[in-house]
Design a protein around this motif. Structure first.
Motif, PDB file in Angstrom:
ATOM      1  N   MET A 128       4.005  -6.538   2.316  1.00  0.00           N
ATOM      2  CA  MET A 128       3.486  -7.598   3.175  1.00  0.00           C
ATOM      3  C   MET A 128       2.442  -8.483   2.489  1.00  0.00           C
ATOM      4  O   MET A 128       2.170  -9.581   2.941  1.00  0.00           O
ATOM      5  CB  MET A 128       2.858  -6.988   4.442  1.00  0.00           C
ATOM      6  CG  MET A 128       3.832  -6.215   5.318  1.00  0.00           C
ATOM      7  SD  MET A 128       5.156  -7.235   5.963  1.00  0.00           S
ATOM      8  CE  MET A 128       6.481  -6.856   4.850  1.00  0.00           C
ATOM      9  N   ASN A 151       0.854  -1.181   0.000  1.00  0.00           N
ATOM     10  CA  ASN A 151       0.000   0.000   0.000  1.00  0.00           C
ATOM     11  C   ASN A 151       0.893   1.234   0.000  1.00  0.00           C
ATOM     12  O   ASN A 151       1.080   1.898   1.021  1.00  0.00           O
ATOM     13  CB  ASN A 151      -0.913  -0.054   1.234  1.00  0.00           C
ATOM     14  CG  ASN A 151      -1.899   1.090   1.255  1.00  0.00           C
ATOM     15  OD1 ASN A 151      -2.032   1.831   0.286  1.00  0.00           O
ATOM     16  ND2 ASN A 151      -2.581   1.237   2.372  1.00  0.00           N
ATOM     17  N   ASN A 181       2.372   0.876  12.477  1.00  0.00           N
ATOM     18  CA  ASN A 181       2.338  -0.433  13.143  1.00  0.00           C
ATOM     19  C   ASN A 181       1.390  -0.368  14.333  1.00  0.00           C
ATOM     20  O   ASN A 181       0.227  -0.058  14.156  1.00  0.00           O
ATOM     21  CB  ASN A 181       3.743  -0.881  13.521  1.00  0.00           C
ATOM     22  CG  ASN A 181       4.600  -1.107  12.286  1.00  0.00           C
ATOM     23  OD1 ASN A 181       4.068  -1.278  11.198  1.00  0.00           O
ATOM     24  ND2 ASN A 181       5.901  -1.115  12.449  1.00  0.00           N
ATOM     25  N   ASN A 219       2.164   3.510   3.170  1.00  0.00           N
ATOM     26  CA  ASN A 219       3.277   2.929   3.932  1.00  0.00           C
ATOM     27  C   ASN A 219       4.674   3.283   3.418  1.00  0.00           C
ATOM     28  O   ASN A 219       5.640   3.136   4.152  1.00  0.00           O
ATOM     29  CB  ASN A 219       3.107   1.421   4.024  1.00  0.00           C
ATOM     30  CG  ASN A 219       1.881   1.060   4.838  1.00  0.00           C
ATOM     31  OD1 ASN A 219       1.587   1.721   5.826  1.00  0.00           O
ATOM     32  ND2 ASN A 219       1.149   0.049   4.418  1.00  0.00           N
ATOM     33  N   ASN A 273      -3.260  -6.189  -6.102  1.00  0.00           N
ATOM     34  CA  ASN A 273      -3.733  -5.999  -4.737  1.00  0.00           C
ATOM     35  C   ASN A 273      -5.198  -6.402  -4.627  1.00  0.00           C
ATOM     36  O   ASN A 273      -5.983  -6.095  -5.529  1.00  0.00           O
ATOM     37  CB  ASN A 273      -3.568  -4.509  -4.352  1.00  0.00           C
ATOM     38  CG  ASN A 273      -3.446  -4.317  -2.854  1.00  0.00           C
ATOM     39  OD1 ASN A 273      -4.301  -4.771  -2.103  1.00  0.00           O
ATOM     40  ND2 ASN A 273      -2.386  -3.659  -2.436  1.00  0.00           N
ATOM     41  N   GLU A 332      -6.127   0.134  -3.625  1.00  0.00           N
ATOM     42  CA  GLU A 332      -5.599   1.209  -2.786  1.00  0.00           C
ATOM     43  C   GLU A 332      -5.557   2.509  -3.582  1.00  0.00           C
ATOM     44  O   GLU A 332      -5.041   2.562  -4.692  1.00  0.00           O
ATOM     45  CB  GLU A 332      -4.198   0.847  -2.272  1.00  0.00           C
ATOM     46  CG  GLU A 332      -4.089  -0.500  -1.543  1.00  0.00           C
ATOM     47  CD  GLU A 332      -4.764  -0.542  -0.179  1.00  0.00           C
ATOM     48  OE1 GLU A 332      -5.615   0.331   0.109  1.00  0.00           O
ATOM     49  OE2 GLU A 332      -4.445  -1.475   0.607  1.00  0.00           O
ATOM     50  N   GLY A 342      -3.758 -14.352  -1.547  1.00  0.00           N
ATOM     51  CA  GLY A 342      -2.931 -15.540  -1.798  1.00  0.00           C
ATOM     52  C   GLY A 342      -2.961 -15.982  -3.258  1.00  0.00           C
ATOM     53  O   GLY A 342      -2.392 -17.009  -3.605  1.00  0.00           O
ATOM     54  N   GLN A 375      -1.750   5.090  11.086  1.00  0.00           N
ATOM     55  CA  GLN A 375      -1.094   4.334  12.143  1.00  0.00           C
ATOM     56  C   GLN A 375       0.334   4.087  11.704  1.00  0.00           C
ATOM     57  O   GLN A 375       0.645   4.153  10.517  1.00  0.00           O
ATOM     58  CB  GLN A 375      -1.804   2.983  12.387  1.00  0.00           C
ATOM     59  CG  GLN A 375      -1.559   1.914  11.314  1.00  0.00           C
ATOM     60  CD  GLN A 375      -2.321   0.618  11.590  1.00  0.00           C
ATOM     61  OE1 GLN A 375      -3.507   0.499  11.247  1.00  0.00           O
ATOM     62  NE2 GLN A 375      -1.664  -0.340  12.206  1.00  0.00           N
ATOM     63  N   ASP A 432      -1.477 -14.636  -5.737  1.00  0.00           N
ATOM     64  CA  ASP A 432      -0.296 -14.185  -6.481  1.00  0.00           C
ATOM     65  C   ASP A 432       0.491 -15.341  -7.088  1.00  0.00           C
ATOM     66  O   ASP A 432       1.069 -15.198  -8.163  1.00  0.00           O
ATOM     67  CB  ASP A 432       0.620 -13.366  -5.569  1.00  0.00           C
ATOM     68  CG  ASP A 432      -0.146 -12.267  -4.863  1.00  0.00           C
ATOM     69  OD1 ASP A 432      -0.145 -11.136  -5.343  1.00  0.00           O
ATOM     70  OD2 ASP A 432      -0.797 -12.559  -3.832  1.00  0.00           O
ATOM     71  N   ARG A 438      -2.688  -2.182   7.558  1.00  0.00           N
ATOM     72  CA  ARG A 438      -2.508  -0.905   8.245  1.00  0.00           C
ATOM     73  C   ARG A 438      -3.472   0.126   7.682  1.00  0.00           C
ATOM     74  O   ARG A 438      -3.732   0.145   6.482  1.00  0.00           O
ATOM     75  CB  ARG A 438      -1.092  -0.400   8.018  1.00  0.00           C
ATOM     76  CG  ARG A 438      -0.053  -1.263   8.666  1.00  0.00           C
ATOM     77  CD  ARG A 438       1.290  -1.147   7.975  1.00  0.00           C
ATOM     78  NE  ARG A 438       2.314  -1.817   8.764  1.00  0.00           N
ATOM     79  CZ  ARG A 438       2.499  -3.142   8.743  1.00  0.00           C
ATOM     80  NH1 ARG A 438       1.766  -3.905   7.974  1.00  0.00           N
ATOM     81  NH2 ARG A 438       3.420  -3.695   9.523  1.00  0.00           N
TER      82      ARG A 438
HETATM   83  N1  LIG Z   1       2.594   5.202   7.625  1.00  0.00           N
HETATM   84  C1  LIG Z   1       3.080   4.000   7.839  1.00  0.00           C
HETATM   85  N2  LIG Z   1       4.176   3.587   7.169  1.00  0.00           N
HETATM   86  C2  LIG Z   1       4.660   2.351   7.385  1.00  0.00           C
HETATM   87  C3  LIG Z   1       4.107   1.482   8.369  1.00  0.00           C
HETATM   88  C4  LIG Z   1       2.926   1.926   9.030  1.00  0.00           C
HETATM   89  O1  LIG Z   1       2.322   1.192   9.821  1.00  0.00           O
HETATM   90  N3  LIG Z   1       2.454   3.185   8.758  1.00  0.00           N
HETATM   91  N4  LIG Z   1       4.681   0.276   8.652  1.00  0.00           N
HETATM   92  C5  LIG Z   1       6.032   0.028   8.137  1.00  0.00           C
HETATM   93  C6  LIG Z   1       6.287  -1.409   8.121  1.00  0.00           C
HETATM   94  S1  LIG Z   1       7.027  -2.127   9.489  1.00  0.00           S
HETATM   95  C7  LIG Z   1       6.047  -2.158   7.026  1.00  0.00           C
HETATM   96  S2  LIG Z   1       6.441  -3.800   6.995  1.00  0.00           S
HETATM   97  C8  LIG Z   1       5.523  -1.571   5.788  1.00  0.00           C
HETATM   98  C9  LIG Z   1       4.228  -2.273   5.425  1.00  0.00           C
HETATM   99  O2  LIG Z   1       3.729  -1.791   4.220  1.00  0.00           O
HETATM  100  P1  LIG Z   1       2.677  -2.669   3.381  1.00  0.00           P
HETATM  101  O3  LIG Z   1       3.315  -3.910   2.915  1.00  0.00           O
HETATM  102  O4  LIG Z   1       2.059  -1.767   2.384  1.00  0.00           O
HETATM  103  O5  LIG Z   1       1.639  -3.030   4.564  1.00  0.00           O
HETATM  104  P2  LIG Z   1       0.159  -3.534   4.811  1.00  0.00           P
HETATM  105  O6  LIG Z   1      -0.741  -2.472   5.275  1.00  0.00           O
HETATM  106  O7  LIG Z   1       0.304  -4.677   5.710  1.00  0.00           O
HETATM  107  O8  LIG Z   1      -0.432  -3.853   3.407  1.00  0.00           O
HETATM  108  C10 LIG Z   1      -0.046  -4.680   2.482  1.00  0.00           C
HETATM  109  C11 LIG Z   1      -0.913  -4.600   1.236  1.00  0.00           C
HETATM  110  O9  LIG Z   1      -1.053  -5.939   0.819  1.00  0.00           O
HETATM  111  C12 LIG Z   1      -2.347  -6.137   0.308  1.00  0.00           C
HETATM  112  N5  LIG Z   1      -2.616  -7.582   0.347  1.00  0.00           N
HETATM  113  C13 LIG Z   1      -3.201  -8.322   1.318  1.00  0.00           C
HETATM  114  N6  LIG Z   1      -3.224  -9.617   0.976  1.00  0.00           N
HETATM  115  C14 LIG Z   1      -2.649  -9.716  -0.252  1.00  0.00           C
HETATM  116  C15 LIG Z   1      -2.399 -10.799  -1.154  1.00  0.00           C
HETATM  117  O10 LIG Z   1      -2.695 -11.963  -0.898  1.00  0.00           O
HETATM  118  N7  LIG Z   1      -1.787 -10.490  -2.336  1.00  0.00           N
HETATM  119  C16 LIG Z   1      -1.458  -9.215  -2.675  1.00  0.00           C
HETATM  120  N8  LIG Z   1      -0.882  -8.998  -3.834  1.00  0.00           N
HETATM  121  N9  LIG Z   1      -1.701  -8.181  -1.847  1.00  0.00           N
HETATM  122  C17 LIG Z   1      -2.270  -8.427  -0.656  1.00  0.00           C
HETATM  123  C18 LIG Z   1      -3.209  -5.267   1.177  1.00  0.00           C
HETATM  124  O11 LIG Z   1      -4.436  -4.986   0.540  1.00  0.00           O
HETATM  125  C19 LIG Z   1      -2.316  -4.043   1.360  1.00  0.00           C
HETATM  126  O12 LIG Z   1      -2.531  -3.109   0.340  1.00  0.00           O
HETATM  127  O13 LIG Z   1       5.239  -0.185   5.917  1.00  0.00           O
HETATM  128  C20 LIG Z   1       6.156   0.560   6.717  1.00  0.00           C
HETATM  129  N10 LIG Z   1       5.731   1.929   6.647  1.00  0.00           N
END
Ligand SMILES: Nc1nc2c(c(=O)[nH]1)N[C@H]1C(S)=C(S)[C@@H](COP(=O)(O)OP(=O)(O)OC[C@H]3O[C@@H](n4cnc5c(=O)[nH]c(N)nc54)[C@H](O)[C@@H]3O)O[C@H]1N2
Ligand SMILES: Nc1nc2c(c(=O)[nH]1)N[C@H]1C(S)=C(S)[C@@H](COP(=O)(O)OP(=O)(O)OC[C@H]3O[C@@H](n4cnc5c(=O)[nH]c(N)nc54)[C@H](O)[C@@H]3O)O[C@H]1N2
Ligand SMILES: [Mo]
Length: 755
Positions: free
Chosen positions: A365, A221, A653, A225, A247, A251, A284, A651, A286, A647
């Motif tokens: 993620m 996302n 985390n 993120n 996704n 998003e 899942g 937020q 992918d 997320r």
């Molecule tokens: N503002 C902000 N920034 C951050 C963070 C935060 O919490 N806030 N956290 C930090 C951390 S530690 C991390 S790890 C990163 C996380 O960043 P992201 O990896 O973007 O985190 P998530 O919100 O867990 O979202 C993952 C995305 O995966 C999608 N998704 C869910 N299941 C699947 C699937 O089976 N296949 C596919 N293709 N997509 C899927 C969801 O819809 C979502 O859009 O961001 C970092 N940056």
């Protein structure tokens, strides 16, 4: 309508732009950091300043303008807040009273100001001198029957210097028990990629975004993120580069984005469409998509078209044959069913991929947090190998890391499965015999707490209990411990779910000045593209009683290991000496560290696949076989839905900034369940109904969360989503990636029913 009432209304503006600008201004104001905050904002990610404490996305080498990032500003504002948690605060509330407060409330109390120790008699945290705190830690650690009875957690904001010393201290103490946040995050990257390409890191640098001819953004996302990555995506799009977003949630920022740096767009309320192909994947799905793209390519190759890069394949890879044969055994009907994507769209995506001479595959993620996340990533590598997309400008694999220094912490030794060669170096440099057996990762450490074998938990940053799966069981496990230590900036749930003895040790944050007897010190971090840069805080510490993380590690070591062979007292004062030791332990990548880091723009660590060198057992890049289309174990229950915990936009985390998720149209609520309207209707539910979600698991433990509001959302059939950490009680501890142990937080099998 009162402003605190839950509201759900689709967001149909572009992401970014004025909405982001307004949100930033509001947050700086709310945290009372307008003047101080804007000074800090100007120093953030600038040469000579400090690195943004939010995500790990790199910043361009030469910046002309201040880069604007709403969520970076939020992270900074909440760190630089004017609010304080003082001894008077802890005198006012018992821990049981604090436990009844929400995560958001805890966060809003502000910065921690002095070390505190839990006092059982009053059920309160009481002030405690630093010396007393370290003596208590030393006493507990030395009293353990074995060093393996302690767990040493690291969260990814910790600097390279602190993490390196921490890993030296813990190994001299005698264990490799290093659960860390990466074990819940990009561990499939760290464990899955080495057999494929020889390193567990990404293979691109920032400039690659300028040379890519196609960019895949999978399971990430971006606008929320890693917002700084949007600049790169917008620029690529303006050059006409196709972007394929994969996704289950459309998003907002991946669809349309207004770049706040673009004066014309801002003035005209314009925006740039981002994804040229939005692939609405099943959770899942992918793996099936990758197999489908591969199948489409192989069919064309077989029919005489030249779509594979044979020169690259012959010279650099091994194992294509088995992967080729397996992909051709997958029927299109099964691929379409498992991915939820039409054959026509898969062929279109394959066409984009084939036309591009340099493709980047970025992921988050959505790919890693599955039961076979590591093997899924190996399949992503297979795709890239087919067209030689490594070691040329604009091509490669780009795991978008989470925490700002999560990658760096791993590089400098936070690793529960250290290599024997690293341990040999450690022995040569420091003169002690490090333990050789692997230690615990995050899931194993919680299991050890359950069993009662773990007795001490030390958390270098983070909010362990709230981040790990199986909330109820994990809280119970944590409460069995003899000592819990939280090295933190802000109050969090981890301070309230504690052991018989408990300490809160407040630290100097990323944006703040570190002063020692040797003068002002700086630290370093490594971003998602393996670039190491200095980070120098500019703000006065939140309180005069804070210590830097490095000092805390050194003083824990001094209190625990009176016979230590390591000169802790000198590292405490002079961080150059720490960097010299990092260079000695990692001569291949860190030679000349102290010299190189004088360049405020930093330097890149060597990642051999960028040079088409493969540090694998056979010296080749390997196509690895993963038969079938299931990235998660199939569940036979016809009512089963797959739940992704994600997320919100507000937020970081476990830190909840607000109850809004602007781009998904949710206001004043986090207890929501995003659901496809047909799945909702099939269960006889109304849009907005109150529901309960229950995990389908075979272990006899009931995992249920009630009080969620269902909202109609463009989810694929069979998929639901809700927020982490509120839904962590649904995630079984054992439900994790087979190879890396990463909890499968994106694919929990659940049943949804009226509450
Ligand atoms: N503002 C902000 N920034 C951050 C963070 C935060 O919490 N806030 N956290 C930090 C951390 S530690 C991390 S790890 C990163 C996380 O960043 P992201 O990896 O973007 O985190 P998530 O919100 O867990 O979202 C993952 C995305 O995966 C999608 N998704 C869910 N299941 C699947 C699937 O089976 N296949 C596919 N293709 N997509 C899927 C969801 O819809 C979502 O859009 O961001 C970092 N940056
Ligand atoms: N269900 C579900 N669970 C998940 C995830 C998911 O997507 N779904 N995501 C997983 C992922 S990707 C991750 S990375 C983990 C995150 O797990 P953690 O990294 O453990 O959690 P955070 O919420 O980032 O930690 C926040 C706390 O860190 C402290 N802190 C902040 N800055 C500093 C600093 O500079 N120094 C120190 N010492 N402390 C500081 C503050 O006290 C703050 O309260 O959660 C994982 N858990
Ligand atoms: Mo993460």
């Amino acid at each position: 309508m009162a402003d605190n009432m839950p509201r759900y209304k689709p967001y149909d503006h572009p992401a970014g732009g004025w909405g982001a600008a307004a949100a930033t201004a509001r947050v700086l104001m709310d945290q009372s950091v307008i003047t101080k905050g804007s000074r800090a904002l100007l120093a953030m990610n600038q040469p000579g300043g400090f690195k943004c404490p939010s995500c790990a996305f790199p910043d361009p080498d030469c910046r002309r303008t201040l880069e604007f990032c709403e969520n970076g500003a939020k992270a900074l504002a909440f760190e630089a807040t004017a609010r304080r948690v003082t001894r008077a605060f802890f005198a006012e509330y018992t821990v049981s009273e604090l436990e009844r407060q929400s995560d958001h409330w805890l966060e809003m109390q502000g910065r921690l100001t002095e070390p505190m120790r839990y006092e059982a008699a009053s059920d309160r945290y009481v002030p405690c001198a630093w010396d007393e705190a370290f003596a208590l830690i030393g006493h507990h650690l030395r009293a353990l029957e074995s060093p393996h009875r302690a767990e040493f957690y690291t969260s990814g904001r910790t600097s390279n210097e602190a993490a390196f010393l921490y890993s030296v201290f813990v190994r001299e103490f005698g264990t490799n028990n290093f659960p860390d946040c990466s074990n819940m995050c990009h561990e499939p990257t760290s464990r899955g990629l080495p057999p494929s390409i020889g390193v567990g890191k990404g293979t691109v640098v920032m400039e690659d975004f300028e040379h890519a001819e196609a960019i895949f953004v999978i399971g990430q996302n971006t606008g929320t993120n890693s917002p700084r990555m949007m600049t790169s995506l917008v620029q690529a799009r303006k050059r006409g580069v196709p972007i394929v977003a994969v996704n289950p949630m459309p998003e907002r920022a991946l669809i349309r984005f207004t770049e706040p740096q673009d004066v014309v767009q801002m003035a005209t309320f314009g925006s740039t469409p981002i994804a040229s192909e939005f692939v609405h994947i099943r959770i899942g799905g992918d793996l099936a998509l990758f197999k489908g793209i591969m199948r489409a390519m192989l069919e064309r190759e077989i029919s005489g078209e030249k779509v594979l890069d044979w020169d690259f394949i012959r010279q650099h890879t091994s194992g294509l044959e088995a992967v080729w044969d397996e992909a051709l055994t997958q029927d299109w009907a099964d691929i379409v069913e498992a991915s939820g994507v039409t054959q026509a769209q898969i062929r279109r995506v394959a066409e984009i991929y084939i036309r591009s001479r340099a493709t980047m595959l970025c992921y988050g993620m959505g790919l890693t947090q599955h039961q076979q996340g590591s093997r899924l990533l190996q399949q992503a590598v297979n795709l890239l190998l087919l067209r030689g997309n490594f070691g040329k400008p604009g091509a490669g694999l780009a795991p978008i890391r989470g925490h700002s220094n999560v990658q760096g912490d791993r590089t400098v030794g936070v690793d529960e499965q250290p290599s024997q060669s690293y341990l040999d170096r450690l022995r040569a440099v420091f003169g002690f015999d490090p333990p050789r057996a692997p230690g615990h990762h995050t899931v194993e450490s919680v299991a050890a707490m359950h069993r009662g074998t773990a007795q001490v938990f030390i958390g270098m940053g983070g909010n362990f209990v709230r981040a790990v799966p199986d909330t109820d069981r994990s809280y119970a496990a944590m409460r069995k411990l003899a000592l819990t230590v939280a090295i933190s900036t802000k109050l969090n749930r981890g301070h309230l779910v504690h052991g018989r003895d408990a300490l809160i040790l407040p630290v100097i944050a990323r944006s703040e000045i570190i002063r020692t007897q040797a003068g002002e010190q700086f630290v370093t971090i490594e971003d998602s593209v393996a670039k190491v840069t200095p980070s120098r805080g500019v703000l006065e510490p939140a309180s005069p009683h804070l210590l830097p993380e490095v000092a805390i590690v050194c003083r824990m070591a001094l209190a625990t290991l009176p016979q230590s062979k390591v000169s802790w007292a000198s590292y405490l004062q002079n961080y150059d000496l720490i960097r010299d030791k990092i260079a000695e332990v990692y001569p291949d990548i860190y030679a000349g560290f102290s010299e190189k880091i004088k360049d405020p723009r930093g330097f890149h660590l060597d990642v051999p696949p960028r040079r088409r060198v493969w540090p694998t057992a056979n010296g080749k890049a390997n196509f690895l076989l993963f038969p079938g289309l299931d990235v998660n174990a199939p569940v036979s229950d016809p009512d089963m839905l797959r739940l992704a915990t994600v997320r919100s936009h507000d937020q970081f985390n476990t830190t909840v900034y607000s109850y809004n998720d602007r781009y998904r149209g949710v206001h004043n609520d986090r207890m929501v369940l995003f659901m496809n309207a047909d799945d909702r209707a099939a269960r006889g539910l109304q849009n907005g109904a109150r529901v309960a979600v229950e995990t389908i698991s075979g272990d006899g433990v009931r995992r249920r969360v009630e009080g969620l509001t269902v909202i109609d959302y463009p989810m694929p059939r069979g998929a639901v989503a809700g927020y982490y950490p509120e839904l962590n009680p649904l995630l079984p501890l054992e439900y994790c990636d087979e190879i890396s142990g990463t909890p499968a937080a994106k694919s929990i099998p659940v049943r949804v029913s009226a509450a």
